[in-house]
Design an enzyme around this catalytic site. Structure first.
Site, PDB file in Angstrom:
ATOM      1  N   ASP A  29       7.802   6.951   9.088  1.00 34.55           N
ATOM      2  CA  ASP A  29       8.759   7.983   8.704  1.00 34.55           C
ATOM      3  C   ASP A  29       8.993   8.955   9.857  1.00 34.55           C
ATOM      4  O   ASP A  29      10.134   9.321  10.153  1.00 34.55           O
ATOM      5  CB  ASP A  29       8.259   8.729   7.463  1.00 34.55           C
ATOM      6  CG  ASP A  29       9.344   9.558   6.795  1.00 34.55           C
ATOM      7  OD1 ASP A  29      10.508   9.106   6.744  1.00 34.55           O
ATOM      8  OD2 ASP A  29       9.020  10.651   6.292  1.00 34.55           O
ATOM      9  N   THR A 115       0.867   1.804   3.375  1.00 36.09           N
ATOM     10  CA  THR A 115      -0.393   1.296   3.939  1.00 36.09           C
ATOM     11  C   THR A 115      -1.016   2.233   4.958  1.00 36.09           C
ATOM     12  O   THR A 115      -2.132   1.999   5.407  1.00 36.09           O
ATOM     13  CB  THR A 115      -0.189  -0.081   4.596  1.00 36.09           C
ATOM     14  OG1 THR A 115       0.770   0.041   5.647  1.00 36.09           O
ATOM     15  CG2 THR A 115       0.277  -1.116   3.578  1.00 36.09           C
TER      16      THR A 115
END
Length: 162
Positions: A29, A115
Site C-alpha cells: 500500500d 500477509t
C-alpha cells in the site's frame, strides 16, 4: 504470476492491500501510494472508510499511462483463523474483481493481501487467492498475481499448480 513491483505492471488496475482509512500505509500500500502521489490519499479519504473484505476504486493518478485505477481492499487481521479471516480474505479477491468489472478494467494485478503486518499465514493466503480468483465469474481478461518476494512467489506458484 510474477515476481516484481506491482506499480510497474502493464494492467488497467492494480489492487492495493489498504487499511480502512485508505490514506496509505506500509508494504504494498505504501509503495502504491508513493508511486501514485499524494492525490491517491486524498481520493481514498473521499471514499473511506472501506471495511475488511470490501473494495473501492479510485483513479491511479501518477502510476503511469497504462494503470488507470487503484482498487483498494482491506484484508483481515489474523486472529488465529477462528474469526472468519479466510472468508474475509476471499471476499477481498471477489470484491476486487467485481470492482474491476464495474470500472471496465480488462486486466488487474493483485498483491498478496493481508500477509504482511496483518499477519495472515502466507501459504494459506496464496491458496485462498488462487482458488477465489479461479472460482469468481468476471469479465476481467487477465489477472496477474504479483509477488513482492521469492517466498510469496513460490507459494503462489505452488497454489497455481494445485
Amino acid at each position: 504470476m510474477v515476481l516484481g513491483d506491482i506499480t510497474e505492471e502493464d494492467v488497467d488496475a492494480v489492487v492495493t492491500a489498504a487499511n480502512e482509512s485508505l490514506l496509505g500505509g506500509g508494504g504494498v500500500d505504501g509503495a502504491i501510494h508513493r508511486a501514485a502521489g499524494p492525490s491517491l490519499a486524498r481520493a481514498g479519504a473521499a471514499v473511506a472508510p472501506c471495511l475488511p473484505g470490501d473494495a473501492v476504486a479510485t483513479p491511479a493518478f501518477d502510476l503511469g499511462p497504462r494503470i488507470r485505477h487503484v482498487i483498494h481492499t482491506v484484508g483481515p487481521v489474523w486472529e488465529g483463523g477462528g474469526h472468519g479471516e479466510a472468508e474475509v480474505l476471499a471476499s477481498c479477491y471477489r470484491r476486487g474483481l467485481a470492482v474491476a468489472d464495474e470500472i471496465g478494467a480488462g486486466s488487474v494485478a493483485f498483491p498478496a493481501i493481508a500477509t504482511g503486518v496483518y499477519g495472515f499465514p502466507p501459504e494459506q493466503a496464496a491458496r485462498i487467492a488462487v482458488a477465489t480468483i479461479r472460482a469468481t465469474a468476471t469479465g476481467v481478461e487477465r489477472v496477474r498475481l504479483v509477488a513482492f518476494d521469492a517466498e510469496t512467489h513460490d507459494l503462489l506458484a505452488a497454489a497455481l499448480r494445485d
